[in-house]
Design an enzyme around this catalytic site. Structure first.
Site, PDB file in Angstrom:
ATOM      1  N   LYS A 137       0.830  -1.345   0.005  1.00 30.38           N
ATOM      2  CA  LYS A 137       0.037  -0.039   0.010  1.00 30.38           C
ATOM      3  C   LYS A 137       0.814   1.188   0.072  1.00 30.38           C
ATOM      4  CE  LYS A 137      -4.425  -1.400   0.416  1.00 30.38           C
ATOM      5  NZ  LYS A 137      -5.125  -2.126  -0.350  1.00 30.38           N
ATOM      6  N   LYS A 148      -5.452 -10.365  -7.872  1.00 28.08           N
ATOM      7  CA  LYS A 148      -6.512 -10.580  -6.894  1.00 28.08           C
ATOM      8  C   LYS A 148      -7.917  -9.964  -7.259  1.00 28.08           C
ATOM      9  CE  LYS A 148      -7.880 -10.511  -2.262  1.00 28.08           C
ATOM     10  NZ  LYS A 148      -7.764 -10.241  -0.823  1.00 28.08           N
ATOM     11  N   LYS A 163     -12.038  -3.948  -6.633  1.00 26.37           N
ATOM     12  CA  LYS A 163     -12.741  -3.008  -7.426  1.00 26.37           C
ATOM     13  C   LYS A 163     -11.723  -2.147  -7.951  1.00 26.37           C
ATOM     14  CE  LYS A 163     -15.879   0.903  -6.451  1.00 26.37           C
ATOM     15  NZ  LYS A 163     -16.647   0.968  -7.684  1.00 26.37           N
TER      16      LYS A 163
END
Ligand code: TRP
Ligand code: SF4
Length: 328
Positions: free
Chosen positions: A113, A193, A196
């Site tokens: 991240k 994976k 969205k």
């Protein structure tokens, strides 16, 4: 025997997809009778990456509506919004004081991240797992259903519980992970994976025609190039989705016929679409109901928050006493 308490959380990403359903929600639905379940929409966690404040309420509403539409039953399980229970933040601070910094920095999700959001690496991104530990420990939850990508986070939660108990006395049980049956649903691109933000997902709100079209493009066993090549369902994301949605008979057939090239990928995907479309239809219909009557959903969430605040208040009493914050 009272049921063991279970907690899990889902981020309000704005729209949930088949990966969320097969990797988490479907499992949550199954666990409702066996455990005392608390399911949280974790909006505080969602603040760790850049977002539009005006959009957050709708994102939270959508995630909660999807949980209920997917079969979480508010009569049997508690559904609540994390920020409705301020004790999550309070406990997270206290737990952060027994959390070793080095371990947070080593975590895969933090590294990913902070790479992805280079321009906004904030402290929340690093202490994300501490807030997650607070989510769990605040309710002394013993069981936490998670996908494999959350196993590291759960290890940290256990470690935090141990350290807290060693420092301040035995307050928290060590939560254990319950791994889901279909842990890792990839996107239709087969590259990452399902997510969205990557745009590689089949959304739970997608209409049948869209679902079928997306599945037609879905990646399969990369070694199965020609129709006559045998395939391996174990490495095929289409089969992973079959496992969550199809009957045992279909699974057995696909497994057998894929390996001998008796079934082609196109037919296999049609079978998957036939299993997926009715499930998504049911979810969409139920979710539309909450859109029309949002008060029904708000009522569920406010009851959930009240229930959770009661438990949280009791735990915080104990925590304050154990840590010396309580002056008598
Ligand atoms: N980090 C989890 C995820 O991204 C969400 C989460 C937050 C969670 N708090 C939790 C999961 C507590 C289990 C228990 O999927
Ligand atoms: Fe995957 Fe089905 Fe094709 Fe086998 S037949 S490779 S399981 S899509």
């Amino acid at each position: 025997m009272p049921k063991a308490r279970l907690l899990s959380g889902i981020q309000p990403t704005g729209g949930l997809h088949v990966g969320n359903y097969l990797g988490a929600i479907q499992n949550w639905v199954r666990l409702q009778d066996e455990y005392e379940c608390l399911y949280s929409v974790v909006d505080l966690h969602a603040m760790t990456i850049p977002y539009e404040p005006g959009e957050m309420p709708a994102r939270v509403f959508e995630a909660a509506a999807m949980l209920l539409a997917s079969g979480i039953d508010p009569a049997r399980a508690t559904v609540f919004v994390q920020s409705d229970v301020p004790e999550h933040s309070e406990l997270a601070w206290i737990l952060s004081c027994v959390t070793p910094l080095g371990e947070l920095e080593r975590l895969t999700q933090f590294k990913e991240k902070s790479e992805e959001h280079k321009k906004s690496v904030n402290l929340g991104l690093l202490s994300y797992p501490v807030l997650q530990a607070a989510d769990i420990l605040l309710y002394k939850a013993e069981v936490v259903p998670v996908g494999e990508d959350q196993v590291q986070h759960l290890e940290i939660s256990r470690e935090i519980a141990r350290r807290f108990n060693a420092r301040f006395g035995p307050v928290f049980p060590e939560p254990r992970a319950l791994l889901t049956r279909t842990p890792r649903v990839m996107g239709v691109d087969g590259q990452a994976k399902m997510s969205k933000s990557k745009g590689n997902g089949i959304m739970l709100r997608d209409e049948p025609a869209k679902v079928r079209a997306l599945l037609k493009t879905a990646a399969t066993d990369p070694a199965r190039v020609r129709r006559q090549d045998p395939g391996n369902p174990d490495v095929c994301n289409v089969y992973t989705m079959h496992k969550g949605l199809s009957t045992e008979a279909t699974l057995a057939r696909v497994d057998r016929e894929c390996r001998t090239a008796a079934i082609g990928c196109i037919e296999c995907k049609t079978l998957l679409a036939d299993a997926m479309v009715p499930v998504l239809d049911a979810i969409r219909t139920k979710a539309d109901g909450y859109d029309r009557e949002p008060a029904r959903l708000r009522e569920v969430l406010s009851r959930g928050a009240a229930h959770c605040r009661e438990i949280a208040g009791r735990t915080m009493d104990e925590v304050r006493r154990a840590t010396g914050l309580r002056r008598s």
